[in-house]
Design an enzyme around this catalytic site. Structure first.
Site, PDB file in Angstrom:
ATOM      1  N   ARG A  58       0.832  -1.202   0.000  1.00 14.81           N
ATOM      2  CA  ARG A  58       0.000   0.000   0.000  1.00 14.81           C
ATOM      3  C   ARG A  58       0.875   1.264   0.000  1.00 14.81           C
ATOM      4  O   ARG A  58       0.572   2.273  -0.624  1.00 14.81           O
ATOM      5  CB  ARG A  58      -0.877  -0.065   1.257  1.00 14.81           C
ATOM      6  CG  ARG A  58      -1.925   0.956   1.346  1.00 14.81           C
ATOM      7  CD  ARG A  58      -3.182   0.523   0.653  1.00 14.81           C
ATOM      8  NE  ARG A  58      -4.135   1.618   0.707  1.00 14.81           N
ATOM      9  CZ  ARG A  58      -5.426   1.514   0.508  1.00 14.81           C
ATOM     10  NH1 ARG A  58      -5.943   0.357   0.200  1.00 14.81           N
ATOM     11  NH2 ARG A  58      -6.202   2.560   0.566  1.00 14.81           N
ATOM     12  N   ASN A 100     -11.628  16.572  -0.235  1.00 14.15           N
ATOM     13  CA  ASN A 100     -12.460  15.418  -0.555  1.00 14.15           C
ATOM     14  C   ASN A 100     -13.898  15.770  -0.195  1.00 14.15           C
ATOM     15  O   ASN A 100     -14.134  16.614   0.671  1.00 14.15           O
ATOM     16  CB  ASN A 100     -12.001  14.214   0.278  1.00 14.15           C
ATOM     17  CG  ASN A 100     -12.603  12.893  -0.194  1.00 14.15           C
ATOM     18  OD1 ASN A 100     -13.316  12.840  -1.202  1.00 14.15           O
ATOM     19  ND2 ASN A 100     -12.316  11.832   0.538  1.00 14.15           N
ATOM     20  N   THR A 101     -14.835  15.124  -0.853  1.00 11.98           N
ATOM     21  CA  THR A 101     -16.235  15.310  -0.451  1.00 11.98           C
ATOM     22  C   THR A 101     -16.723  14.038   0.208  1.00 11.98           C
ATOM     23  O   THR A 101     -16.353  12.932  -0.185  1.00 11.98           O
ATOM     24  CB  THR A 101     -17.163  15.613  -1.645  1.00 11.98           C
ATOM     25  OG1 THR A 101     -17.164  14.503  -2.526  1.00 11.98           O
ATOM     26  CG2 THR A 101     -16.744  16.853  -2.365  1.00 11.98           C
ATOM     27  N   HIS A 102     -17.576  14.224   1.189  1.00  8.50           N
ATOM     28  CA  HIS A 102     -18.158  13.085   1.902  1.00  8.50           C
ATOM     29  C   HIS A 102     -19.674  13.269   1.916  1.00  8.50           C
ATOM     30  O   HIS A 102     -20.150  14.359   2.252  1.00  8.50           O
ATOM     31  CB  HIS A 102     -17.592  13.039   3.328  1.00  8.50           C
ATOM     32  CG  HIS A 102     -18.211  11.969   4.146  1.00  8.50           C
ATOM     33  ND1 HIS A 102     -18.174  10.644   3.773  1.00  8.50           N
ATOM     34  CD2 HIS A 102     -18.911  12.015   5.306  1.00  8.50           C
ATOM     35  CE1 HIS A 102     -18.822   9.928   4.671  1.00  8.50           C
ATOM     36  NE2 HIS A 102     -19.272  10.731   5.600  1.00  8.50           N
ATOM     37  N   ASP A 134      -6.957  14.750   5.744  1.00  9.09           N
ATOM     38  CA  ASP A 134      -5.891  14.421   6.694  1.00  9.09           C
ATOM     39  C   ASP A 134      -5.791  12.900   6.783  1.00  9.09           C
ATOM     40  O   ASP A 134      -6.396  12.199   5.969  1.00  9.09           O
ATOM     41  CB  ASP A 134      -6.123  15.109   8.053  1.00  9.09           C
ATOM     42  CG  ASP A 134      -7.352  14.583   8.777  1.00  9.09           C
ATOM     43  OD1 ASP A 134      -7.945  13.575   8.324  1.00  9.09           O
ATOM     44  OD2 ASP A 134      -7.727  15.183   9.805  1.00  9.09           O
ATOM     45  N   ASP A 138     -12.455  10.808   6.738  1.00 10.50           N
ATOM     46  CA  ASP A 138     -13.412  11.923   6.667  1.00 10.50           C
ATOM     47  C   ASP A 138     -13.341  12.841   7.886  1.00 10.50           C
ATOM     48  O   ASP A 138     -14.360  13.381   8.331  1.00 10.50           O
ATOM     49  CB  ASP A 138     -14.851  11.375   6.489  1.00 10.50           C
ATOM     50  CG  ASP A 138     -14.980  10.519   5.239  1.00 10.50           C
ATOM     51  OD1 ASP A 138     -14.361  10.867   4.214  1.00 10.50           O
ATOM     52  OD2 ASP A 138     -15.685   9.497   5.283  1.00 10.50           O
TER      53      ASP A 138
HETATM   54  C1  GAR Z   1     -20.146  11.089  -3.884  1.00 11.08           C
HETATM   55  O1  GAR Z   1     -21.380  11.189  -3.203  1.00 11.08           O
HETATM   56  C2  GAR Z   1     -19.001  11.164  -2.906  1.00 11.08           C
HETATM   57  O2  GAR Z   1     -19.220  12.008  -1.836  1.00 11.08           O
HETATM   58  C3  GAR Z   1     -18.944   9.736  -2.432  1.00 11.08           C
HETATM   59  O3  GAR Z   1     -19.152   8.979  -3.580  1.00 11.08           O
HETATM   60  C4  GAR Z   1     -19.968   9.692  -4.493  1.00 11.08           C
HETATM   61  C5  GAR Z   1     -19.237   9.727  -5.814  1.00 11.08           C
HETATM   62  O4  GAR Z   1     -20.061  10.204  -6.824  1.00 11.08           O
HETATM   63  N1  GAR Z   1     -17.658   9.486  -1.848  1.00 11.08           N
HETATM   64  C6  GAR Z   1     -17.485   8.738  -0.780  1.00 11.08           C
HETATM   65  O5  GAR Z   1     -18.394   8.155  -0.191  1.00 11.08           O
HETATM   66  C7  GAR Z   1     -16.042   8.637  -0.330  1.00 11.08           C
HETATM   67  N2  GAR Z   1     -15.961   7.958   0.917  1.00 11.08           N
HETATM   68  P1  GAR Z   1     -19.479  10.517  -8.281  1.00 11.08           P
HETATM   69  O6  GAR Z   1     -18.538   9.357  -8.665  1.00 11.08           O
HETATM   70  O7  GAR Z   1     -20.696  10.572  -9.135  1.00 11.08           O
HETATM   71  O8  GAR Z   1     -18.743  11.817  -8.215  1.00 11.08           O
END
Ligand code: GAR
Length: 199
Positions: A58, A100-102, A134, A138
């Site tokens: 990894r 990142n988005t969560h 970080d 999340d």
């Molecule tokens: C999004 O809702 C994002 O926040 C989530 O996956 C989806 C991706 O959508 N990410 C996570 O859960 C990361 N842990 P997309 O591929 O259509 O952009």
């Protein structure tokens, strides 16, 4: 990215307007043959892939990912639907410059099942969180959050779709502001505007 790439598409579309102030210089993924890479190719954006299974550990994957990203000299790295945790080597290089988005309102429901856990818990509102990555899951300092209602007849899919609509708008708005105005991170407080700095 790991999946369908609608967040990426929203950024690509926003960048078509020069006034947006940002450009997607490259799109990377941890697997081949995903819609996100096809979206980048259709937009003429360079792509790269770093698969965990192609490296002996990894840690080597993490370093290779950092090298591949570094080759494009980005000012900001956006993990948009990237389902892997980046590691120490990556954060040594891009910590403070990676968001990142969560699909939940942090600190609630971290991890891979944000929409499902919100539904199981019975919350009446949930949403999405944009954060500076970080080493945790999340847990990074919060750049922006957006709230959506949970409807009585929601299932995981309908709830996640509603979250994603709000999430894309938040991502586009925030990344544009970060690019145009800079941002500062002091402890857990992120402020837009000012020269980009991390303390
Ligand atoms: C999004 O809702 C994002 O926040 C989530 O996956 C989806 C991706 O959508 N990410 C996570 O859960 C990361 N842990 P997309 O591929 O259509 O952009």
């Amino acid at each position: 990215m790991s999946g369908s790439g609608t967040n990426l598409q929203a950024l690509i579309d926003a960048c078509a307007d020069p006034a947006y102030g940002a450009r997607v210089v490259a799109v990377g993924a941890d697997r081949d043959d995903i819609e996100g890479l096809a979206r980048a190719e259709r937009a003429g954006i360079p792509t790269f892939v770093a698969k965990v299974g192609d490296y002996s550990s990894r840690g080597y994957w993490d370093r290779a990912l950092a090298d591949k990203v570094a080759a494009f000299e980005p000012d900001l790295v956006v993990l948009a639907g990237f389902m892997k945790l980046v590691g120490e080597k990556f954060l040594d290089r891009f910590g403070g410059l990676t968001v990142n988005t969560h699909p939940a309102l942090s600190p609630s429901f971290p991890g891979m099942r944000g929409p499902a856990e919100a539904l199981e818990y019975g919350v009446k509102v949930t949403g999405a969180t944009l954060f500076v990555v970080d080493a945790g899951v999340d847990t990074g300092a919060i750049v922006a959050q957006t709230v959506v209602p949970v409807e009585d007849d929601d299932d995981v899919e309908s709830l996640h779709e509603r979250i994603k609509v709000a999430e894309r708008a938040m991502l586009v708005e925030s990344v544009g502001r970060m690019a145009r105005e800079g941002f500062t991170v002091v402890g857990r407080r992120v402020r837009l505007g000012g020269r980009t700095s991390i303390e």
